[in-house]
Design a protein around this motif. Structure first.
Motif, PDB file in Angstrom:
ATOM      1  N   VAL A  98       0.695  -1.123   0.007  1.00 12.73           N
ATOM      2  CA  VAL A  98      -0.084   0.016   0.043  1.00 12.73           C
ATOM      3  C   VAL A  98       0.806   1.121   0.193  1.00 12.73           C
ATOM      4  CG1 VAL A  98      -1.698   1.423   1.360  1.00 12.73           C
ATOM      5  CG2 VAL A  98      -2.031  -1.198   0.979  1.00 12.73           C
TER       6      VAL A  98
ATOM      7  N   VAL B  74      -5.474   9.767   7.869  1.00 15.57           N
ATOM      8  CA  VAL B  74      -5.724   9.185   6.480  1.00 15.57           C
ATOM      9  C   VAL B  74      -5.010  10.130   5.566  1.00 15.57           C
ATOM     10  CG1 VAL B  74      -7.321   8.540   4.632  1.00 15.57           C
ATOM     11  CG2 VAL B  74      -7.797   8.211   7.175  1.00 15.57           C
TER      12      VAL B  74
ATOM     13  N   ARG C 261     -13.701  -3.324  -5.771  1.00 15.88           N
ATOM     14  CA  ARG C 261     -14.436  -4.536  -5.773  1.00 15.88           C
ATOM     15  C   ARG C 261     -15.211  -4.735  -4.446  1.00 15.88           C
ATOM     16  NH1 ARG C 261     -10.395  -9.128  -5.627  1.00 15.88           N
ATOM     17  NH2 ARG C 261     -12.240 -10.291  -5.639  1.00 15.88           N
ATOM     18  N   GLY C 262     -15.274  -3.431  -3.577  1.00 18.97           N
ATOM     19  CA  GLY C 262     -16.292  -3.657  -2.482  1.00 18.97           C
ATOM     20  C   GLY C 262     -15.710  -4.046  -1.267  1.00 18.97           C
ATOM     21  N   ILE C 263     -14.224  -4.401  -1.330  1.00 13.49           N
ATOM     22  CA  ILE C 263     -13.535  -5.004  -0.020  1.00 13.49           C
ATOM     23  C   ILE C 263     -13.408  -3.966   0.996  1.00 13.49           C
ATOM     24  CG2 ILE C 263     -11.393  -6.204   0.872  1.00 13.49           C
ATOM     25  CD1 ILE C 263     -11.168  -7.211  -2.096  1.00 13.49           C
TER      26      ILE C 263
ATOM     27  N   PHE D 248     -13.245   7.144  -0.858  1.00 12.63           N
ATOM     28  CA  PHE D 248     -14.008   5.985  -0.275  1.00 12.63           C
ATOM     29  C   PHE D 248     -14.586   6.602   1.029  1.00 12.63           C
ATOM     30  CE2 PHE D 248     -13.301   3.063   3.233  1.00 12.63           C
ATOM     31  CZ  PHE D 248     -13.939   1.901   2.912  1.00 12.63           C
TER      32      PHE D 248
ATOM     33  N   VAL E  32      -6.777  -2.041   1.465  1.00  8.43           N
ATOM     34  CA  VAL E  32      -6.923  -2.857   0.541  1.00  8.43           C
ATOM     35  C   VAL E  32      -5.916  -3.246  -0.513  1.00  8.43           C
ATOM     36  CG1 VAL E  32      -8.598  -3.484  -1.398  1.00  8.43           C
ATOM     37  CG2 VAL E  32      -9.446  -2.549   0.824  1.00  8.43           C
TER      38      VAL E  32
ATOM     39  N   GLY F 247     -10.541   3.403  13.301  1.00  5.23           N
ATOM     40  CA  GLY F 247     -10.441   2.057  12.644  1.00  5.23           C
ATOM     41  C   GLY F 247      -9.345   2.314  11.266  1.00  5.23           C
ATOM     42  N   LYS F 248      -8.661   1.530  10.703  1.00  5.51           N
ATOM     43  CA  LYS F 248      -7.948   1.398   9.834  1.00  5.51           C
ATOM     44  C   LYS F 248      -8.248   0.327   8.783  1.00  5.51           C
ATOM     45  CE  LYS F 248      -3.172   2.593  10.070  1.00  5.51           C
ATOM     46  NZ  LYS F 248      -3.294   3.833   9.295  1.00  5.51           N
ATOM     47  N   ILE F 249      -8.432   0.551   7.675  1.00 10.41           N
ATOM     48  CA  ILE F 249      -8.690  -0.256   6.378  1.00 10.41           C
ATOM     49  C   ILE F 249      -7.677  -0.157   5.415  1.00 10.41           C
ATOM     50  CG2 ILE F 249     -10.580  -0.808   4.464  1.00 10.41           C
ATOM     51  CD1 ILE F 249     -12.542   0.439   6.513  1.00 10.41           C
TER      52      ILE F 249
ATOM     53  N   PRO G 241      -7.709   7.894  -3.371  1.00  8.41           N
ATOM     54  CA  PRO G 241      -8.844   6.630  -3.218  1.00  8.41           C
ATOM     55  C   PRO G 241      -9.355   6.656  -1.721  1.00  8.41           C
ATOM     56  CG  PRO G 241      -6.396   5.886  -3.552  1.00  8.41           C
ATOM     57  CD  PRO G 241      -6.611   7.293  -3.788  1.00  8.41           C
ATOM     58  N   ALA G 242      -8.636   7.166  -0.940  1.00  9.37           N
ATOM     59  CA  ALA G 242      -9.039   7.156   0.654  1.00  9.37           C
ATOM     60  C   ALA G 242      -9.874   8.225   0.741  1.00  9.37           C
ATOM     61  CB  ALA G 242      -7.699   7.379   1.506  1.00  9.37           C
TER      62      ALA G 242
ATOM     63  N   ARG H 289     -15.607  -1.574   1.575  1.00  8.62           N
ATOM     64  CA  ARG H 289     -16.810  -1.531   1.943  1.00  8.62           C
ATOM     65  C   ARG H 289     -17.246  -2.680   3.074  1.00  8.62           C
ATOM     66  NH1 ARG H 289     -20.551   2.614   0.336  1.00  8.62           N
ATOM     67  NH2 ARG H 289     -20.336   2.907  -1.877  1.00  8.62           N
TER      68      ARG H 289
ATOM     69  N   ASP I 104       0.844   4.162  -2.859  1.00  9.68           N
ATOM     70  CA  ASP I 104       0.050   5.355  -2.553  1.00  9.68           C
ATOM     71  C   ASP I 104       0.931   6.523  -2.112  1.00  9.68           C
ATOM     72  OD1 ASP I 104      -2.389   4.023  -3.265  1.00  9.68           O
ATOM     73  OD2 ASP I 104      -2.708   3.687  -1.054  1.00  9.68           O
TER      74      ASP I 104
ATOM     75  N   ALA J 263     -17.675   8.654   0.280  1.00 14.65           N
ATOM     76  CA  ALA J 263     -18.548   7.482  -0.098  1.00 14.65           C
ATOM     77  C   ALA J 263     -19.310   6.707   0.982  1.00 14.65           C
ATOM     78  CB  ALA J 263     -18.286   6.603  -1.271  1.00 14.65           C
TER      79      ALA J 263
HETATM   80  C1  LIG Z   1      -9.476   3.479   0.408  1.00 13.01           C
HETATM   81  C2  LIG Z   1      -9.515   1.967   0.325  1.00 13.01           C
HETATM   82  C3  LIG Z   1      -9.562   1.263   1.559  1.00 13.01           C
HETATM   83  C4  LIG Z   1     -10.654   1.397  -0.670  1.00 13.01           C
HETATM   84  O1  LIG Z   1     -11.027   0.206  -0.773  1.00 13.01           O
HETATM   85  P1  LIG Z   1     -11.612  -0.426  -1.895  1.00 13.01           P
HETATM   86  O2  LIG Z   1     -11.555  -1.801  -1.759  1.00 13.01           O
HETATM   87  O3  LIG Z   1     -11.101   0.081  -3.299  1.00 13.01           O
HETATM   88  O4  LIG Z   1     -13.148   0.323  -1.669  1.00 13.01           O
HETATM   89  P2  LIG Z   1     -14.341  -0.149  -2.273  1.00 13.01           P
HETATM   90  O5  LIG Z   1     -14.391  -0.914  -3.305  1.00 13.01           O
HETATM   91  O6  LIG Z   1     -15.443  -0.725  -1.120  1.00 13.01           O
HETATM   92  O7  LIG Z   1     -15.256   1.396  -2.554  1.00 13.01           O
HETATM   93  C5  LIG Z   1     -16.457   1.802  -2.156  1.00 13.01           C
HETATM   94  C6  LIG Z   1     -16.653   3.115  -2.657  1.00 13.01           C
HETATM   95  O8  LIG Z   1     -15.471   4.058  -2.413  1.00 13.01           O
HETATM   96  C7  LIG Z   1     -15.372   4.898  -3.565  1.00 13.01           C
HETATM   97  N1  LIG Z   1     -14.035   4.766  -3.904  1.00 13.01           N
HETATM   98  C8  LIG Z   1     -13.150   3.996  -3.611  1.00 13.01           C
HETATM   99  N2  LIG Z   1     -11.928   4.139  -4.021  1.00 13.01           N
HETATM  100  C9  LIG Z   1     -12.240   5.136  -4.949  1.00 13.01           C
HETATM  101  C10 LIG Z   1     -11.448   5.846  -5.963  1.00 13.01           C
HETATM  102  N3  LIG Z   1     -10.246   5.295  -6.322  1.00 13.01           N
HETATM  103  N4  LIG Z   1     -11.742   6.494  -6.713  1.00 13.01           N
HETATM  104  C11 LIG Z   1     -13.024   6.973  -6.536  1.00 13.01           C
HETATM  105  N5  LIG Z   1     -14.076   6.456  -5.673  1.00 13.01           N
HETATM  106  C12 LIG Z   1     -13.570   5.641  -4.842  1.00 13.01           C
HETATM  107  C13 LIG Z   1     -16.483   4.510  -4.557  1.00 13.01           C
HETATM  108  O9  LIG Z   1     -17.529   5.277  -4.388  1.00 13.01           O
HETATM  109  C14 LIG Z   1     -16.567   3.125  -4.303  1.00 13.01           C
HETATM  110  O10 LIG Z   1     -17.755   2.554  -4.651  1.00 13.01           O
HETATM  111  P3  LIG Z   1     -18.113   2.199  -6.332  1.00 13.01           P
HETATM  112  O11 LIG Z   1     -16.830   1.149  -6.549  1.00 13.01           O
HETATM  113  O12 LIG Z   1     -19.601   1.309  -6.183  1.00 13.01           O
HETATM  114  O13 LIG Z   1     -18.090   3.440  -7.081  1.00 13.01           O
HETATM  115  C15 LIG Z   1      -8.197   1.638  -0.522  1.00 13.01           C
HETATM  116  O14 LIG Z   1      -8.155   2.419  -1.624  1.00 13.01           O
HETATM  117  C16 LIG Z   1      -7.004   1.515   0.185  1.00 13.01           C
HETATM  118  O15 LIG Z   1      -6.667   0.449   0.895  1.00 13.01           O
HETATM  119  N6  LIG Z   1      -6.257   2.702   0.441  1.00 13.01           N
HETATM  120  C17 LIG Z   1      -4.880   3.075   1.176  1.00 13.01           C
HETATM  121  C18 LIG Z   1      -5.350   2.799   2.797  1.00 13.01           C
HETATM  122  C19 LIG Z   1      -6.194   4.070   3.172  1.00 13.01           C
HETATM  123  O16 LIG Z   1      -6.189   5.288   2.730  1.00 13.01           O
HETATM  124  N7  LIG Z   1      -7.308   3.721   3.978  1.00 13.01           N
HETATM  125  C20 LIG Z   1      -8.066   4.590   4.198  1.00 13.01           C
HETATM  126  C21 LIG Z   1      -9.159   4.325   5.190  1.00 13.01           C
HETATM  127  S1  LIG Z   1      -8.731   4.020   6.586  1.00 13.01           S
END
Ligand SMILES: CC(C)(COP(=O)(O)OP(=O)(O)OC[C@H]1O[C@@H](n2cnc3c(N)ncnc32)[C@H](O)[C@@H]1OP(=O)(O)O)[C@@H](O)C(=O)NCCC(=O)NCCS
Length: 343
Positions: A32, A129, A102-104, A144, A95, A91-93, A140-141, A106, A36, A147
């Motif tokens: 990651v 973040v 892919r919805g992971i 996400f 992917v 929380g920290k996520i 992306p963060a 969410r 990023d 959203a």
């Molecule tokens: C942020 C992160 C967790 C998103 O994970 P993901 O699995 O891609 O997210 P999802 O597929 O569940 O996306 C859910 C919604 O978020 C939005 N979204 C997510 N990534 C996006 C992107 N790159 N560009 C635009 N919208 C985005 C969209 O609305 C998406 O829904 P849709 O695909 O139906 O349009 C991932 O990019 C990541 O790991 N980033 C680095 C760590 C980080 O910054 N985490 C922040 C949270 S603590």
């Protein structure tokens, strides 16, 4: 892309003693950061493993790895403050870059929501973040979090000091100006844990960081610090291999009234982060902030001559701290935010 529900992923708790699971978490973190934040140092294995095995005493931390057909595709971590902030959870996520959209994300957020609610928490906060500086760059963060209905409660800028670009004459001038206004104060410096005689004062100032630095819309209660918590925190940081360099200001009465810390990892000695900087309220206005920051920069460079880059993060509303950092040569590098979600 196929949407994935949590039911299609297997979610396994990361046991701190499970070296393989902790290693998989670490490798995910590395992928990651490479994708990023390519200008950042890679995560440090000693620190990542240490944060599971030697957590800081104020919070319970649990991590889960998400696997799809046996491969790790994501992870999440829930941190529950146990001494204060009993309504909050952090929380920290993460992917994996090749498995995004892919919805992971969410699905992992749903898991954290359920876990936090089960522990009686009513707010989930995504801390520190990372976002790009350029609003037109992919974020992306941010996309996400928005959203998912979270609010950017505290917006910050991460500034970077390129040590080689600092003019030593500027530091000499800033130091002289600060000394001229801070008569009656002296400096103490150390590396590693706080000497016993300063523990109470350092604990007091560390607790004040949670009330005195701007929080904007972030709902975060005062943190309760005493010498025992301070010591336990530092023991955890040392077990994570952190290299902590501190400069503090002491008033002629013998009270420690201001401090600042630069902290490096066990690996990547070219990089360090600025941690707490604080001056007790009744001692502000004497240029102590500038005095301790300039002295600590020199102290850190003397300890680690390989140091080339220092990052610091401030709320955009923290005008006083930003002025000091800009004058020293720190320049905007990335954006950061604390995202808040009511559960
Ligand atoms: C942020 C992160 C967790 C998103 O994970 P993901 O699995 O891609 O997210 P999802 O597929 O569940 O996306 C859910 C919604 O978020 C939005 N979204 C997510 N990534 C996006 C992107 N790159 N560009 C635009 N919208 C985005 C969209 O609305 C998406 O829904 P849709 O695909 O139906 O349009 C991932 O990019 C990541 O790991 N980033 C680095 C760590 C980080 O910054 N985490 C922040 C949270 S603590």
């Amino acid at each position: 892309m196929v949407a994935v529900s949590l039911n299609a992923l297997s979610l396994g708790r990361i046991e701190p003693s499970d070296e393989e699971a902790v290693r998989q978490w670490y490798e995910l973190r590395c992928s990651v950061v490479r994708a990023d934040q390519p200008d950042d140092p890679p995560p440090c294995w000693i620190s990542e493993r240490g944060r599971f095995r030697h957590p800081s005493p104020g919070a319970d931390k649990t991590g889960w790895l998400a696997r799809d057909a046996g491969s790790v595709v994501g992870a999440c971590v829930l941190r529950l403050p146990m001494l204060d902030n009993l309504h909050n959870a952090e929380g920290k996520i993460l992917v994996a870059p090749q498995h995004r959209r892919r919805g992971i994300g969410r699905a992992l957020l749903s898991h954290l929501r359920v876990a936090a609610t089960r522990h009686g928490r009513s707010r989930l906060i995504g801390s520190e973040v990372d976002h790009p500086l350029d609003p037109a760059a992919p974020d992306p963060a941010g996309r996400f979090a928005a959203a998912c209905g979270a609010m950017p409660a505290l917006v910050e800028t991460r500034r970077r000091l390129e040590v080689d670009s600092v003019d030593p004459a500027v530091l000499v001038r800033l130091d002289a100006q600060a000394r001229a206004k801070s008569e009656g104060y002296s400096l103490v410096q150390w590396v590693g844990s706080t000497p016993q005689r300063w523990l109470d004062d350092v604990a007091y100032l560390t607790g004040r960081m949670s009330t005195d630095a701007p929080l904007d819309a972030l709902q975060w209660d005062a943190e309760v610090y005493d010498a025992a918590r301070m010591q336990a925190d530092e023991t955890s940081s040392l077990a994570c291999g952190l290299h902590m360099v501190t400069t503090a200001a002491v008033h002629s009465t013998g009270q420690l009234v201001g401090l600042t810390q630069i902290v490096g990892l066990a690996t990547s000695p070219w990089f360090a982060g600025q941690w707490n900087t604080i001056v007790a309220p009744e001692h502000r206005g004497h240029r102590l902030g500038m005095l301790i920051k300039v002295a600590n920069l020199r102290h850190a460079l003397a300890q680690r001559p390989e140091l080339r880059v220092i990052d610091t993060c401030n709320a955009d509303s923290n005008r006083h701290m930003i002025v000091i950092n800009e004058v020293m040569g720190f320049r905007p590098h990335r954006r950061m935010a604390e995202w808040q979600l009511d559960l």
